[in-house]
Design a protein around this motif. Structure first.
Motif, PDB file in Angstrom:
ATOM      1  N   TYR A 317      27.358  56.868  20.271  1.00 57.18           N
ATOM      2  CA  TYR A 317      27.704  56.427  18.919  1.00 57.18           C
ATOM      3  C   TYR A 317      28.060  57.622  18.036  1.00 57.18           C
ATOM      4  O   TYR A 317      29.040  57.589  17.270  1.00 57.18           O
ATOM      5  CB  TYR A 317      26.537  55.651  18.314  1.00 57.18           C
ATOM      6  CG  TYR A 317      26.836  55.067  16.949  1.00 57.18           C
ATOM      7  CD1 TYR A 317      27.527  53.864  16.831  1.00 57.18           C
ATOM      8  CD2 TYR A 317      26.435  55.723  15.785  1.00 57.18           C
ATOM      9  CE1 TYR A 317      27.808  53.316  15.582  1.00 57.18           C
ATOM     10  CE2 TYR A 317      26.712  55.197  14.534  1.00 57.18           C
ATOM     11  CZ  TYR A 317      27.398  53.986  14.442  1.00 57.18           C
ATOM     12  OH  TYR A 317      27.683  53.462  13.205  1.00 57.18           O
ATOM     13  N   HIS A 413      22.197  56.141  14.251  1.00 58.72           N
ATOM     14  CA  HIS A 413      23.144  55.059  13.949  1.00 58.72           C
ATOM     15  C   HIS A 413      23.240  54.780  12.445  1.00 58.72           C
ATOM     16  O   HIS A 413      24.166  54.096  12.005  1.00 58.72           O
ATOM     17  CB  HIS A 413      22.721  53.757  14.643  1.00 58.72           C
ATOM     18  CG  HIS A 413      22.993  53.714  16.113  1.00 58.72           C
ATOM     19  ND1 HIS A 413      22.238  54.413  17.023  1.00 58.72           N
ATOM     20  CD2 HIS A 413      23.925  53.038  16.836  1.00 58.72           C
ATOM     21  CE1 HIS A 413      22.686  54.164  18.258  1.00 58.72           C
ATOM     22  NE2 HIS A 413      23.712  53.337  18.168  1.00 58.72           N
ATOM     23  N   THR A 422      23.921  46.065  17.280  1.00 58.51           N
ATOM     24  CA  THR A 422      24.220  47.332  17.947  1.00 58.51           C
ATOM     25  C   THR A 422      23.336  47.573  19.163  1.00 58.51           C
ATOM     26  O   THR A 422      23.668  48.377  20.031  1.00 58.51           O
ATOM     27  CB  THR A 422      24.043  48.522  16.982  1.00 58.51           C
ATOM     28  OG1 THR A 422      22.663  48.623  16.610  1.00 58.51           O
ATOM     29  CG2 THR A 422      24.910  48.371  15.749  1.00 58.51           C
TER      30      THR A 422
END
Length: 592
Positions: A317, A413, A422
């Motif tokens: 990510y 994140h 997610t």
């Protein structure tokens, strides 16, 4: 959501370079080649990454359901488990005499990390079976072993441990389940809670190991015996037949591991569940601890596994998410998260700690191999002392760190990490159980302080710290690693000081046990930091030597960065625990 790839390069580094394949040098394993070990690990990574990992999110979303006494696991779980069992993975560390492959514990442990990274909820099923195999192999009669071990080792049947009751959590002296003799067997009645994989649709039979009391049993721990209670009774030919009087009456609704059925089991709602005594009457708790100690090491590995999955997802990510700009000195252009140094700090913290924890867990597993198969009695005894010392640290320290690492994964994140879609939050929710079950981490800390340090006068830990100090000397002698050596030496001094305090406080006739309880948890944290820093110090020496000889492998440069972080930024956090250990515990006397 990211896919999962096993950290094969780091696993090979620990096995081949840190541990130098020590287990393969034992007489038991001399015919096992390093090439075969590599092939086993690579094949396990394929099953973990391609079959188990894709089901992880589905298991979290679907969970398990109970219908008419039958538990249905998430879609695909039964097929994934059967692929695992049919591949022979369930018995890789078990005795070949009962169908196992007899591989070293250190290899089995490396593979087990992959299962927990890929799908912690599903991996709990073989973890419990492995504990049942260990307890039955060591304490079961020849008849019980011949009837049940082979199917448990193959994975055709699965195993559970049944300890907890509603009034008896960690205090097993309060167990009330009863076992009444009836000919060659017993009839059990009672209820157990929190039974992991206590009922499911992935195997043909479930073998429950149950703590219960005989009618004339003494009160307390000495009155507890251990019984084997199959879901389906087994005939003389070893085939499952009539359903035993065991039923799942409800499923627990949990924070995480939704794909793992955590059951309330009722024994003897009708005529009584048929069970068979394992080991000696009144020694059930001691026999069950054979299972518990094996499981505790594996729960530590479980924590490492789920934290590795969180790290991999956060790293991916961070390399894709565009946020902000680089400083003008680096171009002032749009940047992805991983270009910001605070995010790099978080990612490096996750990676470096995982490498340290992995090395310590596999070091402990290699000592298990030596405790079982070293050539001399003295070597085996010394190795077992180290296994006993390392086990509470691997269990508690690894799982505490896993909670923090998975939480950092959410932090990387940002707000998206707090959104369930997610998948980052699942890792934290799953990891949170690991510091609780198989003996809470507070119990592990008490075990380390009381049974493992105070009782032997700190002898076993002192021997380990001599090796840590030697590593620190080697680091200090290298100009490029000298600061790491200074930091490790300081950790050794602090931990020796902490051991001296444990011994002094334990000798206090008035407050000894209470004083040990007050310092146990910070002591375990300090011990974990120092032992992990030791492993990364050793890793730094290996990496630096490789680079000096011209091997410019990026892996070694990254390993040096991890070691630098552990020894200069993480170890000082652990050393701060000494202040808590030195503090007078008088505040704990305050009535609540």
């Amino acid at each position: 959501m990211s896919s999962y790839a096993a950290p094969l390069r780091d696993l090979r580094f620990v096995l081949e370079e840190l541990l130098e394949h020590r287990s393969l040098r034992l007489p038991e394993y001399q015919e096992l080649s390093e090439e075969l070990v590599t092939a086993i690990i690579e094949e396990a990574s394929r099953l973990a990454g391609e079959v188990w990992a894709p089901l992880n999110r589905r298991g979290d979303e679907q969970g398990c359901r109970l219908e008419n006494g039958e538990v249905h696991t998430p879609t695909g779980f039964a097929e994934a488990y059967r692929a695992f069992a049919e591949g022979g993975w369930n018995g890789i560390g078990s005795d070949p005499a009962h169908g196992g492959q007899g591989l070293p514990e250190v290899v089995a442990s490396a593979v087990q990390e992959m299962w927990h990274s890929a799908n912690m909820a599903l991996a709990l099923c073989p973890l419990l079976t492995a504990g049942a195999v260990e307890a039955l192999a060591q304490h079961g009669s020849e008849e019980l072993k011949s009837r049940y071990l082979e199917k448990l080792i193959s994975g055709e049947w699965t195993g559970t441990m049944n300890l907890t009751e509603s009034q008896a959590g960690s205090d097993l002296s309060m167990v009330r389940t009863r076992a009444v003799p009836e000919g060659a067997h017993y009839r059990l009645s009672g209820q157990k809670i929190f039974i992991t994989w206590g009922e499911h649709d992935c195997a043909d039979n479930i073998i429950h190991l149950v703590l219960a009391r005989l009618p004339d049993a003494a009160e307390g721990n000495r009155g507890i015996s251990l019984f084997l209670v199959p879901k389906f009774l087994v005939d003389e030919q070893g085939r499952p037949g009539e359903r035993n009087d065991v039923s799942c009456v409800s499923l627990e609704h949990k924070l995480g591991i939704h794909g793992s059925p955590t059951c309330v089991l009722s024994f003897g709602e009708h005529e009584g569940a048929i069970g068979y005594l394992v080991g000696e009457p009144g020694r059930g708790l001691q026999h069950m601890f054979t299972m518990m100690n094996a499981a505790r090491h594996k729960v530590g590995i479980q924590g490492i596994g789920v934290a590795e999955r969180a790290y991999q997802q956060a790293r991916v990510y961070a390399t894709e998410r565009v946020q902000g700009r680089t400083p003008e000195a680096r171009g002032g252009r749009p940047a992805v998260l991983s270009e910001h140094y605070d995010v790099r700090r978080m990612l490096l913290s996750m990676r470096a700690r995982l490498e340290a924890l992995r090395a310590l867990a596999l070091l402990s597993a290699s000592e298990m191999d030596r405790a079982r198969h070293a050539p001399t009695v003295d070597e085996r005894q010394r190795a077992q002392q180290r296994v006993d010392l390392y086990t509470p640290v691997v269990k508690a320290f690894s799982t505490d760190q896993a909670v923090d690492i998975t939480s950092l994964g959410i932090q990387v994140h940002g707000g998206m990490g707090y959104i369930e879609e997610t998948g980052a939050a699942q890792h934290l929710r799953d990891a949170r159980i690991a510091p609780i079950y198989e003996g809470t981490n507070g119990i592990q800390a008490l075990d380390l302080a009381g049974r493992k340090i105070y009782r032997d006068g700190g002898t076993a830990l002192s021997g380990v710290l001599d090796e840590v100090a030697a590593c620190a000397d080697a680091l200090t002698a290298d100009a490029k690693l000298a600061e790491l050596g200074v930091s490790l030496h300081q950790g050794v001094v602090d931990l020796r000081r902490a051991v001296a305090i444990v011994l002094a406080r334990g000798d206090d006739a008035e407050r000894g046990p209470d004083a040990l309880q007050a310092l146990a948890t910070p002591l375990l944290a300090l011990t974990g930091h120092v032992l992990c820093a030791w492993q990364m110090g050793r890793a730094a020496l290996i990496a630096q030597a490789a680079l000096v000889t011209g091997d410019d492998d990026a892996f070694y440069r990254a390993k040096l960065a991890s070691a630098d972080f552990v020894l200069r930024q993480w170890l000082p956090i652990g050393r701060a625990q000494l202040a808590a250990i030195e503090a007078d515990p008088g505040a704990f006397d305050e009535a609540w």
